[in-house]
Motif scaffolding. Structure first.
Motif, PDB file in Angstrom:
ATOM      1  N   ARG A   1       0.810  -1.216   0.000  1.00  0.00           N
ATOM      2  CA  ARG A   1       0.000   0.000   0.000  1.00  0.00           C
ATOM      3  C   ARG A   1       0.848   1.273   0.000  1.00  0.00           C
ATOM      4  O   ARG A   1       0.327   2.361   0.156  1.00  0.00           O
ATOM      5  CB  ARG A   1      -0.940   0.014   1.218  1.00  0.00           C
ATOM      6  N   ASN A   2       2.148   1.109  -0.172  1.00  0.00           N
ATOM      7  CA  ASN A   2       3.047   2.252  -0.045  1.00  0.00           C
ATOM      8  C   ASN A   2       3.818   2.498  -1.345  1.00  0.00           C
ATOM      9  O   ASN A   2       5.023   2.715  -1.342  1.00  0.00           O
ATOM     10  CB  ASN A   2       4.019   2.018   1.110  1.00  0.00           C
ATOM     11  N   ALA A   3       3.091   2.471  -2.471  1.00  0.00           N
ATOM     12  CA  ALA A   3       3.737   2.618  -3.779  1.00  0.00           C
ATOM     13  C   ALA A   3       4.458   3.949  -3.923  1.00  0.00           C
ATOM     14  O   ALA A   3       5.483   4.042  -4.596  1.00  0.00           O
ATOM     15  CB  ALA A   3       2.701   2.455  -4.891  1.00  0.00           C
ATOM     16  N   GLY A   4       3.922   4.991  -3.298  1.00  0.00           N
ATOM     17  CA  GLY A   4       4.571   6.293  -3.388  1.00  0.00           C
ATOM     18  C   GLY A   4       5.961   6.273  -2.784  1.00  0.00           C
ATOM     19  O   GLY A   4       6.923   6.791  -3.373  1.00  0.00           O
ATOM     20  N   LEU A   5       6.099   5.677  -1.607  1.00  0.00           N
ATOM     21  CA  LEU A   5       7.411   5.576  -0.976  1.00  0.00           C
ATOM     22  C   LEU A   5       8.313   4.650  -1.777  1.00  0.00           C
ATOM     23  O   LEU A   5       9.501   4.926  -1.945  1.00  0.00           O
ATOM     24  CB  LEU A   5       7.271   5.078   0.463  1.00  0.00           C
ATOM     25  N   ARG A   6       7.752   3.553  -2.263  1.00  0.00           N
ATOM     26  CA  ARG A   6       8.526   2.634  -3.099  1.00  0.00           C
ATOM     27  C   ARG A   6       9.174   3.375  -4.267  1.00  0.00           C
ATOM     28  O   ARG A   6      10.368   3.244  -4.530  1.00  0.00           O
ATOM     29  CB  ARG A   6       7.599   1.535  -3.626  1.00  0.00           C
ATOM     30  N   ASP A   7       8.381   4.197  -4.960  1.00  0.00           N
ATOM     31  CA  ASP A   7       8.896   4.902  -6.122  1.00  0.00           C
ATOM     32  C   ASP A   7       9.920   5.970  -5.740  1.00  0.00           C
ATOM     33  O   ASP A   7      10.889   6.209  -6.467  1.00  0.00           O
ATOM     34  CB  ASP A   7       7.748   5.530  -6.908  1.00  0.00           C
ATOM     35  N   ALA A   8       9.715   6.599  -4.590  1.00  0.00           N
ATOM     36  CA  ALA A   8      10.685   7.592  -4.116  1.00  0.00           C
ATOM     37  C   ALA A   8      12.023   6.939  -3.790  1.00  0.00           C
ATOM     38  O   ALA A   8      13.094   7.456  -4.128  1.00  0.00           O
ATOM     39  CB  ALA A   8      10.133   8.320  -2.890  1.00  0.00           C
ATOM     40  N   VAL A   9      11.969   5.767  -3.148  1.00  0.00           N
ATOM     41  CA  VAL A   9      13.191   5.033  -2.810  1.00  0.00           C
ATOM     42  C   VAL A   9      13.906   4.587  -4.081  1.00  0.00           C
ATOM     43  O   VAL A   9      15.137   4.697  -4.202  1.00  0.00           O
ATOM     44  CB  VAL A   9      12.860   3.834  -1.903  1.00  0.00           C
ATOM     45  N   ALA A  10      13.141   4.079  -5.048  1.00  0.00           N
ATOM     46  CA  ALA A  10      13.745   3.651  -6.311  1.00  0.00           C
ATOM     47  C   ALA A  10      14.422   4.824  -7.014  1.00  0.00           C
ATOM     48  O   ALA A  10      15.539   4.689  -7.545  1.00  0.00           O
ATOM     49  CB  ALA A  10      12.679   3.028  -7.212  1.00  0.00           C
ATOM     50  N   LYS A  11      13.764   5.960  -7.018  1.00  0.00           N
ATOM     51  CA  LYS A  11      14.351   7.136  -7.673  1.00  0.00           C
ATOM     52  C   LYS A  11      15.598   7.596  -6.919  1.00  0.00           C
ATOM     53  O   LYS A  11      16.608   7.969  -7.542  1.00  0.00           O
ATOM     54  CB  LYS A  11      13.319   8.267  -7.721  1.00  0.00           C
ATOM     55  N   ALA A  12      15.551   7.564  -5.596  1.00  0.00           N
ATOM     56  CA  ALA A  12      16.724   7.955  -4.809  1.00  0.00           C
ATOM     57  C   ALA A  12      17.920   7.065  -5.130  1.00  0.00           C
ATOM     58  O   ALA A  12      19.046   7.545  -5.326  1.00  0.00           O
ATOM     59  CB  ALA A  12      16.398   7.888  -3.315  1.00  0.00           C
ATOM     60  N   LEU A  13      17.681   5.767  -5.190  1.00  0.00           N
ATOM     61  CA  LEU A  13      18.769   4.842  -5.492  1.00  0.00           C
ATOM     62  C   LEU A  13      19.308   5.056  -6.896  1.00  0.00           C
ATOM     63  O   LEU A  13      20.517   5.002  -7.122  1.00  0.00           O
ATOM     64  CB  LEU A  13      18.286   3.402  -5.319  1.00  0.00           C
TER      65      LEU A  13
END
Length: 295
Positions: free
Chosen positions: A250-262
């Motif tokens: 349920r946390n796709a927004g954080l998932r995408d932020a983490v992926a972009k950060a990496l």
């Protein structure tokens, strides 16, 4: 998988096994993180952070200590360090958040994530189909399991198949346990498999002669062999594939932020610098992916 690495480190090794580990309820698409950033109009990782996380100001990360060089305590302290804790802090900084890293038992990591105790799990966790049923993965590392035997290989073990009919030790809850069990299904003469709480505990059974081999994630296996001088690593890797940062479905927004950060860190070299610090540069990925583990 882990204890008896360096005596000073072993003294503080405790729970967990590295395996060896959302604004909508939909599953994450498989693929690279790059297109996601493009879809967001080139927004930075910091801009992608969900408002609820931004307001909290903290990125809560859980890991299972005791799996050097991935997760460990600094000798003589209770301060977590290693590839995963260092990456977690760097990701938090990139997102404009303060990072807390909590130690927990490996088998409690995903239940704790699902229960909202933390935001991310970073603990040498293989991105597997079974785990993707309950979490999404931001894939950031590539490794497989390697067979670890006593130095000099007195039993003459050359491959996974040579473990048939022998006593081996595998860390419970790890992907390497799955590797061993699948091989055991093929064995005419079955292995006797002991399950240890972690890799270092398992290595004690090799030291005492109770078992002849274990399977450990490759970067960890080579570190054990180098630091102790007591073990030998067979060259082949099994089930090599991505390790992922686990994020709630349920946390796709954080998932995408983490992926972009990496991916930003991959681009500017800071990601590789952290891996190289711990001798795991060869396990680096060129592109950060989401849910790209084997089906």
């Amino acid at each position: 998988m882990r204890k008896h690495l360096v005596i000073a480190l072993v003294a503080v090794c405790a729970l967990g096994v590295g395996c060896g580990r959302s604004g909508s309820g939909t599953a994450a698409p498989q693929g690279t993180a790059g297109p996601q950033g493009t879809a967001e109009g080139g927004r930075s990782a910091k801009e992608l952070v969900p408002e609820s996380v931004r307001a909290a100001g903290v990125l809560r990360v859980a890991t299972a200590e005791g799996y050097p060089p991935m997760e460990m305590y600094k000798p003589g302290t209770q301060e977590l360090t290693g590839v995963d804790p260092d990456l977690a802090v760097a990701i938090g900084e990139r997102l404009g958040l303060r990072t807390t890293v909590t130690n927990a038992s490996f088998d409690g990591l995903l239940p704790g994530l699902q229960g909202g105790r933390w935001d991310l799990v970073m603990s040498s966790m293989s991105d597997t189909e079974q785990r993707r049923k309950v979490v999404d993965f931001v894939d950031y590392f590539n490794a497989g399991g390697s067979v670890l035997v006593k130095k000099g290989n007195p039993e003459g073990i050359k491959s996974l198949a040579d473990l048939c009919g022998r006593k081996v030790v595998l860390a419970k809850g790890s992907s390497n346990l799955d590797i061993g069990q699948r091989q055991n299904d093929k064995c005419a003469a079955k292995m006797e498999i002991l399950q240890s709480a972690d890799a270092p505990t398992g290595l004690l059974t090799i030291d005492s002669g109770r078992t002849v081999a274990t399977i450990v994630d490759s970067p960890v296996a080579y570190m054990y062999a180098k630091e102790t001088g007591k073990y030998e690593v067979l060259p082949e890797q099994y089930d090599a594939g991505p390790w992922g940062i686990a994020v709630g479905k349920r946390n796709a927004g954080l998932r995408d932020a983490v992926a972009k950060a990496l991916q930003e860190m991959v681009g500017d070299g800071s990601y590789r610098a952290i891996l190289d610090k711990y001798g795991t540069g060869p396990n680096a990925v060129a592109k950060v992916t989401i849910n790209a583990g084997a089906p």
